[in-house]
Design a protein around this motif. Structure first.
Motif, short mmCIF file in Angstrom:
data_model
loop_
_atom_site.label_atom_id
_atom_site.label_comp_id
_atom_site.label_asym_id
_atom_site.label_seq_id
_atom_site.Cartn_x
_atom_site.Cartn_y
_atom_site.Cartn_z
N TRP A 36 0.86 -1.18 0.00
CA TRP A 36 0.00 0.00 0.00
C TRP A 36 0.89 1.23 0.00
O TRP A 36 1.85 1.31 0.77
N PHE A 37 0.55 2.17 -0.85
CA PHE A 37 1.22 3.46 -0.93
C PHE A 37 0.15 4.54 -0.81
O PHE A 37 -1.03 4.28 -0.94
N ARG A 38 0.60 5.76 -0.57
CA ARG A 38 -0.34 6.87 -0.55
C ARG A 38 0.30 8.12 -1.13
O ARG A 38 1.53 8.26 -1.12
N GLN A 39 -0.55 9.00 -1.61
CA GLN A 39 -0.09 10.27 -2.16
C GLN A 39 -1.03 11.37 -1.71
O GLN A 39 -2.20 11.39 -2.08
N ALA A 40 -0.48 12.25 -0.89
CA ALA A 40 -1.24 13.40 -0.42
C ALA A 40 -1.13 14.53 -1.43
O ALA A 40 -0.17 14.57 -2.21
N PRO A 41 -2.06 15.47 -1.41
CA PRO A 41 -2.00 16.59 -2.36
C PRO A 41 -0.68 17.33 -2.27
O PRO A 41 -0.24 17.70 -1.19
N GLY A 42 -0.03 17.51 -3.41
CA GLY A 42 1.21 18.25 -3.45
C GLY A 42 2.43 17.50 -2.96
O GLY A 42 3.51 18.07 -2.85
N LYS A 43 2.25 16.21 -2.65
CA LYS A 43 3.38 15.42 -2.14
C LYS A 43 3.64 14.22 -3.03
O LYS A 43 2.80 13.83 -3.84
N GLN A 44 4.80 13.63 -2.86
CA GLN A 44 5.15 12.44 -3.62
C GLN A 44 4.48 11.21 -3.04
O GLN A 44 4.12 11.18 -1.85
N ARG A 45 4.32 10.21 -3.88
CA ARG A 45 3.77 8.94 -3.41
C ARG A 45 4.76 8.31 -2.44
O ARG A 45 5.97 8.31 -2.66
N GLU A 46 4.23 7.76 -1.33
CA GLU A 46 5.10 7.18 -0.32
C GLU A 46 4.58 5.81 0.11
O GLU A 46 3.37 5.54 0.06
N ALA A 49 2.85 0.42 3.68
CA ALA A 49 3.13 -0.92 4.20
C ALA A 49 3.39 -1.85 3.03
O ALA A 49 2.86 -1.65 1.94
N ARG A 50 4.19 -2.88 3.28
CA ARG A 50 4.57 -3.77 2.20
C ARG A 50 4.77 -5.19 2.73
O ARG A 50 5.27 -5.37 3.85
N MET A 51 4.37 -6.16 1.93
CA MET A 51 4.59 -7.56 2.25
C MET A 51 5.55 -8.13 1.22
O MET A 51 5.27 -8.09 0.02
N VAL A 52 6.67 -8.65 1.71
CA VAL A 52 7.68 -9.24 0.83
C VAL A 52 7.97 -10.64 1.37
O VAL A 52 8.56 -10.77 2.45
N GLY A 53 7.54 -11.63 0.63
CA GLY A 53 7.67 -12.98 1.14
C GLY A 53 6.88 -13.10 2.43
O GLY A 53 5.72 -12.74 2.50
#
Length: 114
Positions: A36-46, A49-53
């Motif tokens: 899951w990523f998110r992008q707020a107005p005027g900001k970069q996508r960040e 949370a992430r699942m790896v294996g």
């Protein structure tokens, strides 16, 4: 091709909760990463949370408030978000990576009012 469809966003008051869902479909053969990523107005996508294996990673700002999970049988990824803050207002995207390709959904808007 892989298709991802997010849902569950909306308007919530500070301190409230939301659960986001991401339904995956298409040519899913091997999942390397889900996130899951998110992008707020005027900001970069960040990253949120992430699942790896078998490992799960959270951004520092999550601070134990969010939980990522998946139901394999449904090819669905979830993000349970508690204690939401206006700073969490953003478009939330899910992503899936396989064989070096990264796929994105179109996002779902989460708005947290103070």
């Amino acid at each position: 091709q892989v298709q991802l469809l997010e849902s569950g966003g909306g308007l919530v008051r500070a301190g409230g909760s939301l659960r986001l869902s991401c339904a995956a479909s298409g040519s899913i053969e091997r999942i390397d990463t889900l996130g899951w990523f998110r992008q707020a107005p005027g900001k970069q996508r960040e990253l949120v949370a992430r699942m790896v294996g078998g490992s799960i990673y959270y951004a520092d700002f999550v601070k134990g408030r969010f939980t990522i999970s998946r139901v394999n049988a449904k090819n669905t990824l979830y993000l349970q978000m508690n204690s939401l803050d206006p700073e969490d207002t953003a478009v939330y995207y899910c992503s899936l990576a396989q064989y070096g390709m990264v796929y994105w959904g179109k996002g779902t808007l989460v708005t947290v009012s103070s």
